[in-house]
Write a protein that holds these residues in place. Sequence first.
Motif, short mmCIF file in Angstrom:
data_model
loop_
_atom_site.label_atom_id
_atom_site.label_comp_id
_atom_site.label_asym_id
_atom_site.label_seq_id
_atom_site.Cartn_x
_atom_site.Cartn_y
_atom_site.Cartn_z
N CYS A 21 -6.95 -3.05 4.04
CA CYS A 21 -6.82 -1.59 4.08
C CYS A 21 -7.45 -0.93 2.86
N GLY A 22 -6.74 -0.98 1.72
CA GLY A 22 -7.13 -0.16 0.58
C GLY A 22 -8.52 -0.43 0.04
N LYS B 205 -2.21 -2.84 -7.58
CA LYS B 205 -2.18 -3.41 -6.23
C LYS B 205 -1.24 -4.61 -6.22
N GLU C 225 -1.55 -5.26 5.07
CA GLU C 225 -2.64 -5.91 4.33
C GLU C 225 -2.34 -7.41 4.24
N CYS D 161 0.85 -1.19 0.00
CA CYS D 161 0.00 0.00 0.00
C CYS D 161 0.88 1.24 0.00
N PRO E 180 -5.74 -7.57 0.07
CA PRO E 180 -5.93 -6.12 0.05
C PRO E 180 -7.19 -5.62 0.76
#
Length: 369
Positions: A171-172, A364, A64, A42, A168
């Motif tokens: 978080c994102g 990502k 993550e 991230c 992932p």
Amino acid sequence: MSTTTRAAVVESGGAPFTLSEVVLDRPGPGEALVRMVAAGLCHTDLGVASGGLPFPLPGVLGHEGAGVVEAVGPGVTSVAPGDHVVLSFTSCGACPNCRDGHPAYCATWLPLNLLGGRRADGTSTISRDGEDLGGHFFGQSSFAERALVDERGLVKVDPDVPLDSIAPLGCGVQTGVGAVWNVLEPRAGSTIVVLGAGAVGLSAVMAAALTPATTVIAVDKVAERLELAKELGATHTVNGGEVADLTEAIMEITGGRGADGIVETTGSVFVLRKGVDALAARGTLVIVGAPPFGAEVSLDVNGMLGGKRVVGLTLGDNEIQTAIPVLVQLVKEGKLPLDRLISRYAFEDIGQAVADMSGGKAIKPVLTF
């Protein structure tokens, strides 16, 4: 007993990630030892690694993670050895915001997750050659083959879903989804604009496509990202590098009305201001992208009097034990196609993953162990 493992260590601000043997403390109360299977990369990791945030270095980042529980400490009841888990942020569980179901606004969120580098009691989780390292990053420090993780940040997930496809979510992805679902809450016929088509922005696009919003506008300067946004549910795209004025471009698409909701992921105060000016009456802009500390933005105060709102957001304002299993189910059903965003790298190739992410080649990156 303690555990020896291999981790990607950042020695100092601006230094690369280097693989090093480290020692994890034994799981304490409310902690679990997790064998990592995958970990997303991230921009927050890169910001800390560059020295842009006062996290203690040398240290181990990563927030993550996804893996399999190997051991648990005293008092741990929500997970057991063998469970598949997604690792997210930690929180105290006792402050008013935690008790109210908003752990991303925990009273001690910053020291527990982003800045402290240690447990809440001040003890270290990671050492090397007898010297403490910065660790406990988001309660996990998952750029390692094993991680010592706070139970509050662990979410048990469906073992049938590949862990490298859902790392992932920690978080994102949940940030972009939460901006739409938890803050904007689109009604039938709403117009949603997403400023920036990175991992967070494209997650917001996918989330908006699962709501009653009928117009979803993605904005970016990279044509390939905009094409992907269309494939993921955007009804319109705007190339910010090709229009004379972003606000006017949004107004044209919306017939002069403006947007009901906007997700700002770029971290640019210039873009943020353009977004606010493109809001419809009673519209809301959610600030997700973080500019440098101390950055300020000027607003047309009279323009705000039409009921416009500007709201800051951390981690989608999600209660992770509720939100993440739902997102995992959507990934499993193909309704949240995260694989379209993911590029996989062996853990040993973390340097290449960083370079590809920084250069815009990878949306990502996910490290696999």
